[in-house]
Design a protein around this motif. Structure first.
Motif, PDB file in Angstrom:
ATOM      1  N   PRO A 137     -60.393 -38.474  13.330  1.00 15.58           N
ATOM      2  CA  PRO A 137     -61.166 -39.177  14.358  1.00 15.58           C
ATOM      3  C   PRO A 137     -60.245 -39.735  15.439  1.00 15.58           C
ATOM      4  CG  PRO A 137     -61.931 -39.798  12.186  1.00 15.58           C
ATOM      5  CD  PRO A 137     -60.704 -38.959  11.994  1.00 15.58           C
ATOM      6  N   SER A 138     -60.742 -39.755  16.647  1.00 14.57           N
ATOM      7  CA  SER A 138     -60.082 -40.187  17.883  1.00 14.57           C
ATOM      8  C   SER A 138     -59.108 -39.145  18.431  1.00 14.57           C
ATOM      9  CB  SER A 138     -59.384 -41.539  17.740  1.00 14.57           C
ATOM     10  OG  SER A 138     -58.188 -41.432  17.015  1.00 14.57           O
ATOM     11  N   ASN A 139     -59.045 -37.926  17.871  1.00 17.42           N
ATOM     12  CA  ASN A 139     -58.275 -36.855  18.491  1.00 17.42           C
ATOM     13  C   ASN A 139     -58.995 -36.403  19.757  1.00 17.42           C
ATOM     14  OD1 ASN A 139     -57.233 -35.513  15.363  1.00 17.42           O
ATOM     15  ND2 ASN A 139     -55.927 -36.449  16.868  1.00 17.42           N
ATOM     16  N   PRO A 140     -58.258 -35.986  20.797  1.00 19.33           N
ATOM     17  CA  PRO A 140     -58.908 -35.630  22.061  1.00 19.33           C
ATOM     18  C   PRO A 140     -59.659 -34.309  21.985  1.00 19.33           C
ATOM     19  CG  PRO A 140     -56.566 -35.207  22.187  1.00 19.33           C
ATOM     20  CD  PRO A 140     -56.803 -35.895  20.880  1.00 19.33           C
ATOM     21  N   VAL A 141     -60.683 -34.187  22.828  1.00 24.87           N
ATOM     22  CA  VAL A 141     -61.424 -32.952  23.036  1.00 24.87           C
ATOM     23  C   VAL A 141     -61.166 -32.528  24.469  1.00 24.87           C
ATOM     24  CG1 VAL A 141     -63.705 -31.887  23.097  1.00 24.87           C
ATOM     25  CG2 VAL A 141     -63.181 -33.585  21.359  1.00 24.87           C
ATOM     26  N   MET A 142     -60.614 -31.314  24.644  1.00 19.37           N
ATOM     27  CA  MET A 142     -60.181 -30.856  25.955  1.00 19.37           C
ATOM     28  C   MET A 142     -61.072 -29.708  26.432  1.00 19.37           C
ATOM     29  SD  MET A 142     -57.508 -32.822  26.180  1.00 19.37           S
ATOM     30  CE  MET A 142     -56.381 -32.251  27.397  1.00 19.37           C
ATOM     31  N   ALA A 143     -61.305 -29.656  27.737  1.00 23.06           N
ATOM     32  CA  ALA A 143     -61.983 -28.529  28.382  1.00 23.06           C
ATOM     33  C   ALA A 143     -61.247 -28.259  29.685  1.00 23.06           C
ATOM     34  CB  ALA A 143     -63.448 -28.842  28.647  1.00 23.06           C
ATOM     35  N   ASN A 144     -60.648 -27.091  29.779  1.00 19.96           N
ATOM     36  CA  ASN A 144     -59.874 -26.686  30.957  1.00 19.96           C
ATOM     37  C   ASN A 144     -58.765 -27.683  31.292  1.00 19.96           C
ATOM     38  OD1 ASN A 144     -61.505 -24.451  31.201  1.00 19.96           O
ATOM     39  ND2 ASN A 144     -62.920 -25.486  32.580  1.00 19.96           N
ATOM     40  N   GLY A 145     -58.127 -28.227  30.285  1.00 16.69           N
ATOM     41  CA  GLY A 145     -57.022 -29.155  30.482  1.00 16.69           C
ATOM     42  C   GLY A 145     -57.429 -30.591  30.759  1.00 16.69           C
ATOM     43  N   LEU A 146     -58.714 -30.873  30.756  1.00 23.77           N
ATOM     44  CA  LEU A 146     -59.221 -32.210  31.029  1.00 23.77           C
ATOM     45  C   LEU A 146     -59.831 -32.779  29.752  1.00 23.77           C
ATOM     46  CD1 LEU A 146     -60.007 -34.396  33.173  1.00 23.77           C
ATOM     47  CD2 LEU A 146     -62.168 -33.166  33.379  1.00 23.77           C
ATOM     48  N   GLN A 147     -59.492 -34.017  29.436  1.00 27.77           N
ATOM     49  CA  GLN A 147     -60.073 -34.638  28.253  1.00 27.77           C
ATOM     50  C   GLN A 147     -61.516 -35.025  28.563  1.00 27.77           C
ATOM     51  OE1 GLN A 147     -57.929 -37.868  26.480  1.00 27.77           O
ATOM     52  NE2 GLN A 147     -59.527 -38.247  24.973  1.00 27.77           N
ATOM     53  N   VAL A 148     -62.445 -34.420  27.814  1.00 28.30           N
ATOM     54  CA  VAL A 148     -63.868 -34.659  28.053  1.00 28.30           C
ATOM     55  C   VAL A 148     -64.505 -35.481  26.943  1.00 28.30           C
ATOM     56  CG1 VAL A 148     -64.183 -32.608  29.471  1.00 28.30           C
ATOM     57  CG2 VAL A 148     -64.463 -32.463  26.986  1.00 28.30           C
ATOM     58  N   GLY A 149     -63.732 -35.856  25.948  1.00 27.61           N
ATOM     59  CA  GLY A 149     -64.280 -36.646  24.851  1.00 27.61           C
ATOM     60  C   GLY A 149     -63.259 -36.824  23.751  1.00 27.61           C
ATOM     61  N   ALA A 150     -63.773 -37.258  22.597  1.00 28.65           N
ATOM     62  CA  ALA A 150     -62.908 -37.485  21.443  1.00 28.65           C
ATOM     63  C   ALA A 150     -63.697 -37.216  20.171  1.00 28.65           C
ATOM     64  CB  ALA A 150     -62.394 -38.918  21.439  1.00 28.65           C
ATOM     65  N   VAL A 151     -62.969 -36.895  19.115  1.00 27.90           N
ATOM     66  CA  VAL A 151     -63.598 -36.717  17.808  1.00 27.90           C
ATOM     67  C   VAL A 151     -64.028 -38.092  17.315  1.00 27.90           C
ATOM     68  CG1 VAL A 151     -63.224 -35.975  15.433  1.00 27.90           C
ATOM     69  CG2 VAL A 151     -62.222 -34.681  17.306  1.00 27.90           C
ATOM     70  N   TYR A 152     -65.301 -38.231  16.984  1.00 29.81           N
ATOM     71  CA  TYR A 152     -65.827 -39.524  16.573  1.00 29.81           C
ATOM     72  C   TYR A 152     -65.812 -39.688  15.065  1.00 29.81           C
ATOM     73  CZ  TYR A 152     -68.818 -43.626  16.570  1.00 29.81           C
ATOM     74  OH  TYR A 152     -69.316 -44.887  16.383  1.00 29.81           O
ATOM     75  N   ASP A 153     -66.233 -38.649  14.333  1.00 31.14           N
ATOM     76  CA  ASP A 153     -66.346 -38.769  12.885  1.00 31.14           C
ATOM     77  C   ASP A 153     -66.297 -37.380  12.264  1.00 31.14           C
ATOM     78  OD1 ASP A 153     -66.643 -39.975  10.440  1.00 31.14           O
ATOM     79  OD2 ASP A 153     -68.820 -40.178  10.570  1.00 31.14           O
ATOM     80  N   ILE A 154     -65.837 -37.308  11.010  1.00 29.52           N
ATOM     81  CA  ILE A 154     -65.826 -36.065  10.239  1.00 29.52           C
ATOM     82  C   ILE A 154     -66.492 -36.361   8.907  1.00 29.52           C
ATOM     83  CG2 ILE A 154     -64.406 -34.275   9.181  1.00 29.52           C
ATOM     84  CD1 ILE A 154     -62.256 -34.939  11.266  1.00 29.52           C
ATOM     85  N   GLU A 155     -67.560 -35.604   8.596  1.00 31.20           N
ATOM     86  CA  GLU A 155     -68.315 -35.833   7.365  1.00 31.20           C
ATOM     87  C   GLU A 155     -68.561 -34.511   6.663  1.00 31.20           C
ATOM     88  OE1 GLU A 155     -71.950 -37.657   8.524  1.00 31.20           O
ATOM     89  OE2 GLU A 155     -71.026 -39.593   8.929  1.00 31.20           O
ATOM     90  N   PRO A 156     -68.702 -34.535   5.336  1.00 31.60           N
ATOM     91  CA  PRO A 156     -69.072 -33.305   4.624  1.00 31.60           C
ATOM     92  C   PRO A 156     -70.530 -32.954   4.896  1.00 31.60           C
ATOM     93  CG  PRO A 156     -68.872 -35.125   3.097  1.00 31.60           C
ATOM     94  CD  PRO A 156     -68.424 -35.632   4.421  1.00 31.60           C
ATOM     95  N   ASN A 157     -70.824 -31.668   4.868  1.00 34.19           N
ATOM     96  CA  ASN A 157     -72.180 -31.196   5.091  1.00 34.19           C
ATOM     97  C   ASN A 157     -72.892 -31.092   3.750  1.00 34.19           C
ATOM     98  OD1 ASN A 157     -74.495 -30.158   6.130  1.00 34.19           O
ATOM     99  ND2 ASN A 157     -73.634 -28.180   6.706  1.00 34.19           N
ATOM    100  N   GLY A 158     -73.695 -32.080   3.405  1.00 35.39           N
ATOM    101  CA  GLY A 158     -74.410 -32.089   2.138  1.00 35.39           C
ATOM    102  C   GLY A 158     -73.507 -32.508   0.994  1.00 35.39           C
ATOM    103  N   THR A 159     -73.795 -31.988  -0.191  1.00 32.92           N
ATOM    104  CA  THR A 159     -73.018 -32.363  -1.368  1.00 32.92           C
ATOM    105  C   THR A 159     -71.793 -31.477  -1.556  1.00 32.92           C
ATOM    106  OG1 THR A 159     -74.404 -30.938  -2.748  1.00 32.92           O
ATOM    107  CG2 THR A 159     -75.042 -33.264  -2.548  1.00 32.92           C
ATOM    108  N   LYS A 160     -71.813 -30.289  -0.978  1.00 35.06           N
ATOM    109  CA  LYS A 160     -70.661 -29.393  -1.104  1.00 35.06           C
ATOM    110  C   LYS A 160     -69.629 -29.720  -0.040  1.00 35.06           C
ATOM    111  CE  LYS A 160     -73.324 -25.538  -2.861  1.00 35.06           C
ATOM    112  NZ  LYS A 160     -73.697 -24.142  -2.645  1.00 35.06           N
ATOM    113  N   LEU A 161     -68.380 -29.455  -0.348  1.00 38.55           N
ATOM    114  CA  LEU A 161     -67.296 -29.687   0.609  1.00 38.55           C
ATOM    115  C   LEU A 161     -66.844 -28.406   1.284  1.00 38.55           C
ATOM    116  CD1 LEU A 161     -65.141 -32.309  -1.299  1.00 38.55           C
ATOM    117  CD2 LEU A 161     -66.660 -32.679   0.616  1.00 38.55           C
TER     118      LEU A 161
END
Length: 114
Positions: free
Chosen positions: A51-75
């Protein structure tokens, strides 16, 4: 109105805990007061993305990673929540690629906008 010492200490404790929480989130790179739109991307392996790693589009930071969660009960799949700043809202779709630079230990997401 007179306030006794217990009330003053209680109010001070609530204010201190609130400021600590907001400051801790700010240091992690998550701004609680900034509005944004969320995009959810599913990956099988996030390869050290945090979380908080940058999200880039064409060399411009357009956002950040907010959260990482597992999808359902499986990993086997992980859902990454990306908080965008609002610059990519006019596009219908985009592809989020996970880029691992060899020279810099920082992980970032690259969004290819079409």
């Amino acid at each position: 109105m007179k306030w006794n010492n217990e009330t003053k200490i209680g109010v001070l404790a609530v204010v201190a805990i609130s400021l600590f929480y907001i400051g801790f989130k700010y240091i992690k790179g998550i701004n609680l007061f900034q509005r944004g739109n969320f995009v959810y991307v599913s990956y099988t392996d996030t390869k050290g993305l945090l979380p908080s790693n940058p999200v880039m589009a064409n060399g411009l930071q357009v956002g950040a990673v907010y959260d990482i969660e597992p999808n359902g009960t499986k990993l086997d799949k992980l859902v990454v929540a990306i908080k965008l700043n609002g610059t990519l809202l006019k596009y219908n779709w985009a592809i989020a690629l996970l880029i691992l630079p060899k020279t810099i230990p920082l992980r970032e997401l690259l969004m290819v906008v079409c």
